[in-house]
Design a protein around this motif. Sequence first.
Motif, PDB file in Angstrom:
ATOM      1  N   THR A 281     -23.497 -34.250  -0.736  1.00  9.08           N
ATOM      2  CA  THR A 281     -22.517 -34.902  -1.364  1.00  9.08           C
ATOM      3  C   THR A 281     -20.986 -34.269  -0.788  1.00  9.08           C
ATOM      4  OG1 THR A 281     -23.718 -35.101  -3.175  1.00  9.08           O
ATOM      5  CG2 THR A 281     -21.452 -35.086  -3.625  1.00  9.08           C
ATOM      6  N   LEU A 282     -21.171 -32.947  -0.496  1.00 10.49           N
ATOM      7  CA  LEU A 282     -19.867 -32.301  -0.151  1.00 10.49           C
ATOM      8  C   LEU A 282     -19.601 -32.832   1.435  1.00 10.49           C
ATOM      9  CD1 LEU A 282     -20.279 -28.597  -1.222  1.00 10.49           C
ATOM     10  CD2 LEU A 282     -18.834 -30.370  -2.277  1.00 10.49           C
ATOM     11  N   ASN A 283     -20.454 -32.975   2.126  1.00  9.18           N
ATOM     12  CA  ASN A 283     -20.215 -33.405   3.546  1.00  9.18           C
ATOM     13  C   ASN A 283     -19.512 -34.725   3.741  1.00  9.18           C
ATOM     14  OD1 ASN A 283     -21.368 -31.714   4.702  1.00  9.18           O
ATOM     15  ND2 ASN A 283     -23.534 -32.134   5.008  1.00  9.18           N
ATOM     16  N   SER A 284     -19.756 -35.911   2.790  1.00  8.67           N
ATOM     17  CA  SER A 284     -19.322 -37.178   2.914  1.00  8.67           C
ATOM     18  C   SER A 284     -18.581 -37.574   1.438  1.00  8.67           C
ATOM     19  CB  SER A 284     -20.445 -38.177   3.289  1.00  8.67           C
ATOM     20  OG  SER A 284     -21.504 -37.956   2.290  1.00  8.67           O
ATOM     21  N   SER A 285     -19.305 -37.300   0.427  1.00 12.93           N
ATOM     22  CA  SER A 285     -18.663 -37.899  -0.648  1.00 12.93           C
ATOM     23  C   SER A 285     -17.400 -37.314  -1.310  1.00 12.93           C
ATOM     24  CB  SER A 285     -19.649 -37.837  -1.924  1.00 12.93           C
ATOM     25  OG  SER A 285     -21.055 -38.302  -1.604  1.00 12.93           O
ATOM     26  N   ALA A 286     -17.341 -35.831  -1.168  1.00 14.18           N
ATOM     27  CA  ALA A 286     -16.006 -35.336  -1.555  1.00 14.18           C
ATOM     28  C   ALA A 286     -14.601 -36.054  -0.682  1.00 14.18           C
ATOM     29  CB  ALA A 286     -16.024 -33.952  -1.243  1.00 14.18           C
ATOM     30  N   ILE A 287     -14.814 -36.297   0.440  1.00 17.10           N
ATOM     31  CA  ILE A 287     -13.866 -36.929   1.263  1.00 17.10           C
ATOM     32  C   ILE A 287     -13.589 -38.270   0.784  1.00 17.10           C
ATOM     33  CG2 ILE A 287     -13.038 -37.686   3.406  1.00 17.10           C
ATOM     34  CD1 ILE A 287     -13.738 -35.181   4.646  1.00 17.10           C
ATOM     35  N   GLN A 288     -14.613 -39.166   0.542  1.00 12.66           N
ATOM     36  CA  GLN A 288     -14.538 -40.286   0.321  1.00 12.66           C
ATOM     37  C   GLN A 288     -13.790 -40.744  -1.146  1.00 12.66           C
ATOM     38  OE1 GLN A 288     -15.933 -42.761   2.470  1.00 12.66           O
ATOM     39  NE2 GLN A 288     -14.726 -44.070   1.181  1.00 12.66           N
ATOM     40  N   ILE A 289     -14.377 -39.791  -2.272  1.00 12.36           N
ATOM     41  CA  ILE A 289     -13.925 -39.836  -3.405  1.00 12.36           C
ATOM     42  C   ILE A 289     -12.340 -39.748  -3.479  1.00 12.36           C
ATOM     43  CG2 ILE A 289     -13.718 -38.956  -5.547  1.00 12.36           C
ATOM     44  CD1 ILE A 289     -16.921 -38.325  -5.561  1.00 12.36           C
ATOM     45  N   PHE A 290     -11.889 -38.773  -2.943  1.00 12.93           N
ATOM     46  CA  PHE A 290     -10.450 -38.223  -2.645  1.00 12.93           C
ATOM     47  C   PHE A 290      -9.665 -39.362  -1.990  1.00 12.93           C
ATOM     48  CE2 PHE A 290      -6.849 -35.811  -0.853  1.00 12.93           C
ATOM     49  CZ  PHE A 290      -6.180 -35.403  -2.150  1.00 12.93           C
ATOM     50  N   SER A 291     -10.162 -39.709  -0.929  1.00 10.33           N
ATOM     51  CA  SER A 291      -9.594 -40.986  -0.067  1.00 10.33           C
ATOM     52  C   SER A 291      -9.384 -42.241  -0.869  1.00 10.33           C
ATOM     53  CB  SER A 291     -10.395 -40.963   1.350  1.00 10.33           C
ATOM     54  OG  SER A 291      -9.817 -42.059   1.839  1.00 10.33           O
ATOM     55  N   SER A 292     -10.574 -42.562  -1.618  1.00  5.56           N
ATOM     56  CA  SER A 292     -10.498 -43.574  -2.752  1.00  5.56           C
ATOM     57  C   SER A 292      -9.441 -43.388  -3.469  1.00  5.56           C
ATOM     58  CB  SER A 292     -11.680 -43.920  -2.992  1.00  5.56           C
ATOM     59  OG  SER A 292     -12.752 -44.062  -2.002  1.00  5.56           O
ATOM     60  N   VAL A 293      -9.290 -42.377  -4.148  1.00  3.67           N
ATOM     61  CA  VAL A 293      -8.255 -42.148  -5.201  1.00  3.67           C
ATOM     62  C   VAL A 293      -6.769 -42.475  -4.421  1.00  3.67           C
ATOM     63  CG1 VAL A 293      -7.022 -40.691  -6.744  1.00  3.67           C
ATOM     64  CG2 VAL A 293      -9.647 -40.595  -6.846  1.00  3.67           C
ATOM     65  N   LEU A 294      -6.832 -41.582  -3.461  1.00  3.34           N
ATOM     66  CA  LEU A 294      -5.119 -41.887  -2.920  1.00  3.34           C
ATOM     67  C   LEU A 294      -5.165 -43.335  -2.520  1.00  3.34           C
ATOM     68  CD1 LEU A 294      -4.869 -38.651  -0.779  1.00  3.34           C
ATOM     69  CD2 LEU A 294      -3.537 -39.299  -2.646  1.00  3.34           C
ATOM     70  N   THR A 295      -5.781 -44.069  -1.815  1.00  4.10           N
ATOM     71  CA  THR A 295      -5.759 -45.257  -1.480  1.00  4.10           C
ATOM     72  C   THR A 295      -5.527 -46.244  -2.522  1.00  4.10           C
ATOM     73  OG1 THR A 295      -7.165 -44.791   0.553  1.00  4.10           O
ATOM     74  CG2 THR A 295      -6.961 -47.255  -0.159  1.00  4.10           C
ATOM     75  N   LEU A 296      -6.292 -45.980  -3.458  1.00  2.00           N
ATOM     76  CA  LEU A 296      -6.064 -46.964  -4.713  1.00  2.00           C
ATOM     77  C   LEU A 296      -4.838 -46.550  -5.551  1.00  2.00           C
ATOM     78  CD1 LEU A 296      -7.430 -48.778  -6.834  1.00  2.00           C
ATOM     79  CD2 LEU A 296      -8.168 -46.951  -7.985  1.00  2.00           C
ATOM     80  N   THR A 297      -4.232 -45.389  -5.366  1.00  2.00           N
ATOM     81  CA  THR A 297      -3.026 -45.387  -5.934  1.00  2.00           C
ATOM     82  C   THR A 297      -1.921 -45.686  -5.208  1.00  2.00           C
ATOM     83  OG1 THR A 297      -3.825 -43.189  -6.856  1.00  2.00           O
ATOM     84  CG2 THR A 297      -1.346 -43.129  -6.922  1.00  2.00           C
ATOM     85  N   GLY A 298      -2.071 -45.532  -3.779  1.00  2.00           N
ATOM     86  CA  GLY A 298      -0.949 -46.081  -3.061  1.00  2.00           C
ATOM     87  C   GLY A 298      -0.939 -47.651  -2.886  1.00  2.00           C
ATOM     88  N   THR A 299      -2.312 -48.303  -3.181  1.00  2.00           N
ATOM     89  CA  THR A 299      -2.276 -49.476  -3.133  1.00  2.00           C
ATOM     90  C   THR A 299      -1.480 -50.111  -4.266  1.00  2.00           C
ATOM     91  OG1 THR A 299      -4.276 -49.451  -1.887  1.00  2.00           O
ATOM     92  CG2 THR A 299      -3.726 -51.713  -3.132  1.00  2.00           C
ATOM     93  N   ILE A 300      -1.606 -49.469  -5.403  1.00  2.00           N
ATOM     94  CA  ILE A 300      -0.979 -50.061  -6.673  1.00  2.00           C
ATOM     95  C   ILE A 300       0.624 -49.886  -6.551  1.00  2.00           C
ATOM     96  CG2 ILE A 300      -0.712 -49.497  -9.050  1.00  2.00           C
ATOM     97  CD1 ILE A 300      -3.779 -48.858  -9.220  1.00  2.00           C
ATOM     98  N   VAL A 301       0.944 -48.896  -5.929  1.00  2.00           N
ATOM     99  CA  VAL A 301       2.465 -48.663  -5.808  1.00  2.00           C
ATOM    100  C   VAL A 301       2.886 -49.770  -5.156  1.00  2.00           C
ATOM    101  CG1 VAL A 301       4.162 -47.051  -4.990  1.00  2.00           C
ATOM    102  CG2 VAL A 301       2.364 -46.265  -6.569  1.00  2.00           C
ATOM    103  N   VAL A 302       2.312 -49.967  -3.908  1.00  2.00           N
ATOM    104  CA  VAL A 302       3.026 -51.053  -2.909  1.00  2.00           C
ATOM    105  C   VAL A 302       2.851 -52.388  -3.363  1.00  2.00           C
ATOM    106  CG1 VAL A 302       2.765 -51.913  -0.722  1.00  2.00           C
ATOM    107  CG2 VAL A 302       2.477 -49.591  -0.955  1.00  2.00           C
TER     108      VAL A 302
END
Length: 615
Positions: free
Chosen positions: A164-185
Amino acid sequence: MFKELVEPFRHPYPKSVIQQQGDSGRKKRAKAKDWSGTLGRLWSYLAQRKAKLTLVLVMVVFSSALALLGPYLLGTAIDNYLQGSGGKPWAWFLLGLGLIYAGSSLTSWLQNIWMIEVAQETVYRMRSDLFAKLHALPISFYSKRQQGEIMSRVTNDIENVSSTLNSSAIQIFSSVLTLTGTIVVMLYLSPILTLLTFIVVPLMVFGMRWITRRTGPLYKQRQKDLGNLNGYIEETLSGQRMIKAFSQEERVLREFRARNAAIRRSSFWAQTISGFIPKLMNFLNNFSFALVAGIGGVLAIYGQVTVGVIIVFVEYARQFTRPLNDLANQWNTLLSAIAGAERVFEVMDEDEEASDENGVQPIDQVTGKVSFSHVYFSYESNGDTLEDISFTAEPGEMIALVGPTGAGKTTLIQLLSRFYEHGRGTIAIDDRDIAAIRRDSLRSYMAFVLQDSFLFQGTIRDNIAFGRLDASDVEIEEAARLANAHSFITRLPQGYDQILGLGGDGISQGQKQLLAIARAMLANPAILVLDEATSSIDTVTELKIQEGLQRLMKGRTSFVIAHRLNTIRQADKILVLKEGQLIEQGNHTTLLEQGGFYSELYYGHFQEQDEENGG
């Protein structure tokens, strides 16, 4: 035919177990072992590499920003070039777009490499802490659990956290950032199309809630079932001789199949229900795409938006659901990791053996006087295993413990060595209460030679030196000579450097006993604990063992769980135990003259055994 295929999966998991596990999960959340607490403890490990973790997060931010910038530039290019609005030459646009996607790839690669490094160091520390904790726990912890179940926490549960730490941690954080940025734009480009995109959110939340409320308890159940199976496998592998001796292979296979089926059921339902997630997300993704494209086209006809904005929105609508899809998929992995981490932290939260040693002191010297004064002890809360035990062993005396199976002989030894803590009464060494002595200090003056002597995988030299790690080769060989082990060791191909298999595999049971005596001899203890059974050992080896034991016991206080008449006759004092009570004590002659329970044992068992052995 269909019924036969489905029948193995009909199980209480879909309803009762989910409800039961959900209830237990709610109970756990009411205590300290909830998800937030587990995640907080995981963060405490991750935070030890804050600098590298910060770099990972920075790369995630850049990667997410570049991923958002690419579609935006494409939409701008369509409006500026395809619709003839002019603008900079295509070459500059293509170069900039290429740099953006190259930068996105580079930042993604760096964040993955650095996160793997952080994750592996985190798991390394967790595994090290868990292993260290296992060695700080009391014997009672192990007596209540299967070894394989404990091993499962060190291996399977830790590995779940690692993946989970190898892959999921980055994926979750990246998804949150991408989701937030997408909504703003999206809000900046067209609030109307943004609201249309948001229509899928309630459907997504409702569907995810329905799925995760069922998969969470099932993943916990799967980890529990896996631990049970590992424990059973370890037990059966260790007991292969007994299984074959009693021809119980079929019964063992049946029980294995039952445990294996439990994992199949819990895994089947967990993965089947969680398998709805990508199906749900794909449906919502296509629905959102169709909604934006259709209504966006109508708005473009009326001049409310440009074609470029529609293209950007179509891409962002896909990016809007993709992070949600990634979060949904990684959520199941996160559930599994949390279940594993909870099981790891459960062990770490166990009370250590030394947790009650406030104010205790080490001892510098032991003469060997041992006294029990009105000692009571019970493994369970009801009833006493030992009741009102009182006796005194003077320095250098040999104390034989005699009694039927279950009388409390081994329990008495375990109290003396503080593997268990007694209840009422006092146990003292050299007139000092052992409760005021550090356990490691107390045990450093004790040595054990048991009926089934355990040897570690490694050289004979290392196994003897286990009694005193700083011993020289000369001291090791001298201990082996005193134990009558030197002669057989020198006949081995590599001598003292002969590698033994797991559990001492490669030498006979009698030779294992001789090495155990040498190990105790090297430790030079003040107090000895001996289970000197020599059954199924040839006469010559038995004589060597007895001779080695006599040298070992000389000048030391010895507690011997007696199985042989010769041992009992030589004892300075015999303690006769029955149903947890010390009913008689004295030497061999005195107890025979009393004509009590010892006399019955002697004439009914020991003498008969001695006659069978030609004694």
